[in-house]
Design a protein around this motif. Sequence first.
Motif, mmCIF file in Angstrom:
data_model
loop_
_atom_site.group_PDB
_atom_site.id
_atom_site.type_symbol
_atom_site.label_atom_id
_atom_site.label_comp_id
_atom_site.label_asym_id
_atom_site.label_seq_id
_atom_site.Cartn_x
_atom_site.Cartn_y
_atom_site.Cartn_z
ATOM 1 N N TYR A 238 -16.770 -47.676 -27.643
ATOM 2 C CA TYR A 238 -17.360 -48.971 -27.335
ATOM 3 C C TYR A 238 -18.284 -49.498 -28.439
ATOM 4 O O TYR A 238 -19.070 -50.428 -28.204
ATOM 5 N N GLU A 239 -18.166 -48.951 -29.646
ATOM 6 C CA GLU A 239 -19.025 -49.436 -30.731
ATOM 7 C C GLU A 239 -18.773 -50.911 -31.033
ATOM 8 O O GLU A 239 -19.677 -51.622 -31.488
ATOM 9 N N HIS A 240 -17.564 -51.394 -30.776
ATOM 10 C CA HIS A 240 -17.234 -52.801 -31.037
ATOM 11 C C HIS A 240 -17.950 -53.748 -30.076
ATOM 12 O O HIS A 240 -17.971 -54.962 -30.296
ATOM 13 N N LEU A 241 -18.554 -53.195 -29.038
ATOM 14 C CA LEU A 241 -19.302 -54.010 -28.085
ATOM 15 C C LEU A 241 -20.811 -53.878 -28.254
ATOM 16 O O LEU A 241 -21.579 -54.539 -27.557
ATOM 17 N N MET A 242 -21.252 -53.029 -29.181
ATOM 18 C CA MET A 242 -22.674 -52.767 -29.360
ATOM 19 C C MET A 242 -23.333 -53.797 -30.283
ATOM 20 O O MET A 242 -22.693 -54.370 -31.155
ATOM 21 N N LYS A 243 -24.629 -53.983 -30.095
ATOM 22 C CA LYS A 243 -25.439 -54.747 -31.037
ATOM 23 C C LYS A 243 -26.368 -53.773 -31.760
ATOM 24 O O LYS A 243 -26.576 -52.641 -31.287
ATOM 25 N N PRO A 244 -26.923 -54.143 -32.920
ATOM 26 C CA PRO A 244 -27.708 -53.189 -33.715
ATOM 27 C C PRO A 244 -28.842 -52.510 -32.945
ATOM 28 O O PRO A 244 -29.116 -51.326 -33.155
ATOM 29 N N GLN A 245 -29.495 -53.222 -32.041
ATOM 30 C CA GLN A 245 -30.614 -52.645 -31.296
ATOM 31 C C GLN A 245 -30.191 -51.476 -30.403
ATOM 32 O O GLN A 245 -31.018 -50.637 -30.023
ATOM 33 N N ASP A 246 -28.909 -51.405 -30.089
ATOM 34 C CA ASP A 246 -28.428 -50.334 -29.205
ATOM 35 C C ASP A 246 -28.451 -48.968 -29.883
ATOM 36 O O ASP A 246 -28.376 -47.940 -29.210
ATOM 37 N N ASP A 247 -28.543 -48.951 -31.211
ATOM 38 C CA ASP A 247 -28.617 -47.667 -31.920
ATOM 39 C C ASP A 247 -29.880 -46.893 -31.538
ATOM 40 O O ASP A 247 -29.859 -45.667 -31.429
#
Length: 292
Positions: A238-247
């Motif tokens: 699901y990395e294609h659905l993540m935004k940078p803050q989710d890291d």
Amino acid sequence: MRLIIDENPNLIDPSELLRPEFDFVKKGLSKFRDYTIDENDKLKERVRQTYKAMHTKQTVEFVKNCHENWLKFDHAKMTVRQALEKLNNLVDESDPDTTLPNIVHAFQTAERARVDFPEHDWLHLTGLIHDLGKIMAFYGEEQWAVVGDTFVVGCLWSDNIVYRNESFEGNPDGKNPKYNTKYGIYEPNCGLDNLLLSWGHDEYMYQVLKHNNSSLPEHAMNIIRYHSFYPWHSAGDYEHLMKPQDDETKKWVLIFNRFDLYTKSSEIPNIQALWPYYQKLIDKYIPGSLEW
């Protein structure tokens, strides 16, 4: 729902509880989360059937209906301690690593967090309450909609979901063109907080804390909301659905996962002796009677 009942649910006899868990005391890390299929193994088969029901019945429509039902917060009023003591009667039917009541796991997780991060009292409390949303099982919800790993509904199911190859047969979303593509109903990099996850104790407890104005920090709230989202935080899906803050969220969830998963082989904590410390944290961050 499988329950362990005690005549006095507020007290736990560690000597009795330790016996079924003895084989896990020195369990190697590679032997946790063993989801191999063995129809002759009652524990493994219980786990598989729980996931089979979950993956067949958790659709976009079902999840939205759960939000509508449970987020009215009209099922019960109780303190955090009262809710924790309810977990003395619950065994998670999706868990291949333990047959102990969830309250024991709650204190095991909290105490490990306390050892590794003594300065973060919010993390200790997060460990204690992370599974508290499982009390839905006492108010009519089936365990397949309470426990287990979570996954995104409304788009193609990840290849790294437990029992992925055989357990989704019969789920109507798989034949719906709106839901069975890579992005489905979502926009690229929309972020975790815009995803609709399968319904379970994570999302419910997160929403309970928000509704009752908990002062736990954002990291704690996110750990509770996503700690069962294994295909994302442990498999990298699901990395294609993540935004940078989710890291940053993933970093804390993975730290927490050490306490959550690998403490299931630990000795039983002295729960009664630990209550005063954790009651102070409850009073600090989530005081009083909550609406559930």
